[in-house]
Design a protein around this motif. Structure first.
Motif, short mmCIF file in Angstrom:
data_model
loop_
_atom_site.label_atom_id
_atom_site.label_comp_id
_atom_site.label_asym_id
_atom_site.label_seq_id
_atom_site.Cartn_x
_atom_site.Cartn_y
_atom_site.Cartn_z
N VAL A 171 4.67 8.43 12.18
CA VAL A 171 5.42 7.31 11.23
C VAL A 171 4.60 7.73 10.01
CG1 VAL A 171 4.89 4.86 10.52
CG2 VAL A 171 4.70 5.31 13.54
N ASP A 172 5.86 7.99 9.40
CA ASP A 172 5.23 8.85 7.63
C ASP A 172 5.73 7.36 7.13
OD1 ASP A 172 8.11 8.73 7.86
OD2 ASP A 172 8.41 10.51 7.28
N ARG A 173 6.55 6.64 7.25
CA ARG A 173 7.01 5.29 6.71
C ARG A 173 6.49 4.10 7.13
NH1 ARG A 173 12.16 7.99 4.23
NH2 ARG A 173 11.48 9.86 3.81
N PRO A 174 4.85 3.10 7.33
CA PRO A 174 5.05 2.54 7.50
C PRO A 174 5.28 0.94 7.49
CG PRO A 174 3.16 3.63 6.16
CD PRO A 174 3.94 4.05 5.97
N LYS A 175 5.86 -0.11 8.57
CA LYS A 175 6.25 -0.86 8.20
C LYS A 175 5.87 -1.54 6.74
CE LYS A 175 6.48 -6.16 10.00
NZ LYS A 175 6.65 -6.81 11.76
N GLY A 176 6.64 -2.39 5.65
CA GLY A 176 6.32 -3.12 4.48
C GLY A 176 6.34 -1.87 3.77
N SER A 177 5.99 -0.69 3.68
CA SER A 177 6.03 0.41 2.93
C SER A 177 7.65 0.21 2.02
CB SER A 177 5.40 1.67 3.01
OG SER A 177 6.50 2.77 4.56
N SER A 178 7.66 1.05 0.57
CA SER A 178 8.92 0.66 0.13
C SER A 178 9.51 2.45 0.52
CB SER A 178 8.97 0.64 -1.22
OG SER A 178 7.99 1.65 -1.48
N HIS A 179 10.95 2.81 -0.12
CA HIS A 179 11.06 4.11 0.42
C HIS A 179 11.23 5.01 -0.96
CE1 HIS A 179 14.27 7.15 0.36
NE2 HIS A 179 14.77 6.87 1.47
N PRO A 180 10.82 6.13 -1.04
CA PRO A 180 10.07 6.78 -1.36
C PRO A 180 11.19 7.44 -2.58
CG PRO A 180 10.78 8.58 0.27
CD PRO A 180 10.69 7.16 0.75
N ARG A 181 12.52 6.95 -2.54
CA ARG A 181 13.17 7.21 -3.36
C ARG A 181 13.77 5.73 -4.17
NH1 ARG A 181 17.25 12.30 -1.48
NH2 ARG A 181 17.96 10.35 -0.01
N TYR A 182 14.13 4.65 -3.45
CA TYR A 182 14.70 3.62 -3.50
C TYR A 182 14.03 2.28 -2.81
CZ TYR A 182 18.82 6.83 -2.37
OH TYR A 182 19.48 7.17 -2.48
N LYS A 183 12.74 2.75 -4.29
CA LYS A 183 12.07 1.29 -3.97
C LYS A 183 12.41 0.25 -3.57
CE LYS A 183 9.23 5.00 -6.10
NZ LYS A 183 8.10 6.15 -4.36
N GLU A 184 12.92 -0.47 -3.88
CA GLU A 184 13.73 -1.91 -3.49
C GLU A 184 13.58 -2.44 -2.03
OE1 GLU A 184 17.21 0.85 -4.32
OE2 GLU A 184 15.88 0.60 -4.98
N TYR A 185 13.97 -0.89 -1.18
CA TYR A 185 13.72 -0.54 -0.12
C TYR A 185 13.59 -0.85 0.48
CZ TYR A 185 15.25 0.12 5.03
OH TYR A 185 15.19 0.21 5.74
N ILE A 186 12.47 -1.30 1.71
CA ILE A 186 10.74 -1.90 2.58
C ILE A 186 11.06 -1.58 3.95
CG2 ILE A 186 8.99 -3.90 2.88
CD1 ILE A 186 9.52 -2.70 -0.18
N TYR A 187 10.85 -1.34 3.92
CA TYR A 187 10.84 -0.80 5.43
C TYR A 187 10.48 -2.35 6.60
CZ TYR A 187 12.23 3.90 5.17
OH TYR A 187 12.84 5.60 4.40
N PRO A 188 10.93 -2.77 7.16
CA PRO A 188 11.27 -4.16 8.16
C PRO A 188 10.36 -2.82 9.80
CG PRO A 188 13.28 -3.44 9.00
CD PRO A 188 12.16 -2.51 7.59
N LEU A 189 9.96 -2.18 9.73
CA LEU A 189 9.46 -1.46 11.17
C LEU A 189 9.14 -0.17 10.96
CD1 LEU A 189 12.24 -1.96 13.79
CD2 LEU A 189 10.15 -3.61 13.55
N ASP A 190 8.19 0.18 11.66
CA ASP A 190 7.67 1.16 11.30
C ASP A 190 8.57 2.50 12.29
OD1 ASP A 190 5.10 0.89 10.83
OD2 ASP A 190 4.24 1.34 13.36
#
Length: 116
Positions: free
Chosen positions: A19-38
């Protein structure tokens, strides 16, 4: 359909989920995108983009595939799959909705509960 899930299940069981993008974290290039799941990948695997096979990881059993997303990205002019692991119905919908945005379109293929 059963055969594709069996083959993917074998890969999941023999791979580590990273899991390199945990739930609640933002996308590295698109900061407005928040991951809803791991979100992450299967270590030691390879997908079309050269990285590992992508996975959405839900709250359930972490070695059980519950579905796959088939995604087309018109902007990047590519397609890929993302494996849903341990996702309940609500989590599968979150993953699907997050993949139907911008120039991306996705469909969900749920695994039947009797496909082991």
């Amino acid at each position: 359909m059963e055969n594709i899930f069996q083959k993917l299940q074998n890969i999941v069981r023999s791979s580590k989920v990273v899991v390199d993008r945990p739930k609640g974290s933002s996308h590295p290039r698109y900061k407005e995108y928040i991951y809803p799941l791991d979100y992450g990948y299967l270590d030691g695997t390879q997908s079309q983009d050269g990285g590992g096979i992508d996975v959405w990881s839900g709250s359930g059993e972490q070695n059980h595939i519950t579905g796959i997303l088939v995604i087309v990205d018109a902007l990047k002019k590519d397609s890929e799959i993302k494996v849903l692991i341990g996702c309940n119905k609500d989590e599968m919908k979150l993953a699907l909705d997050s993949s139907n945005r911008g120039e991306m379109a996705a469909i969900l293929i749920e695994r039947k509960s009797d496909e082991v």
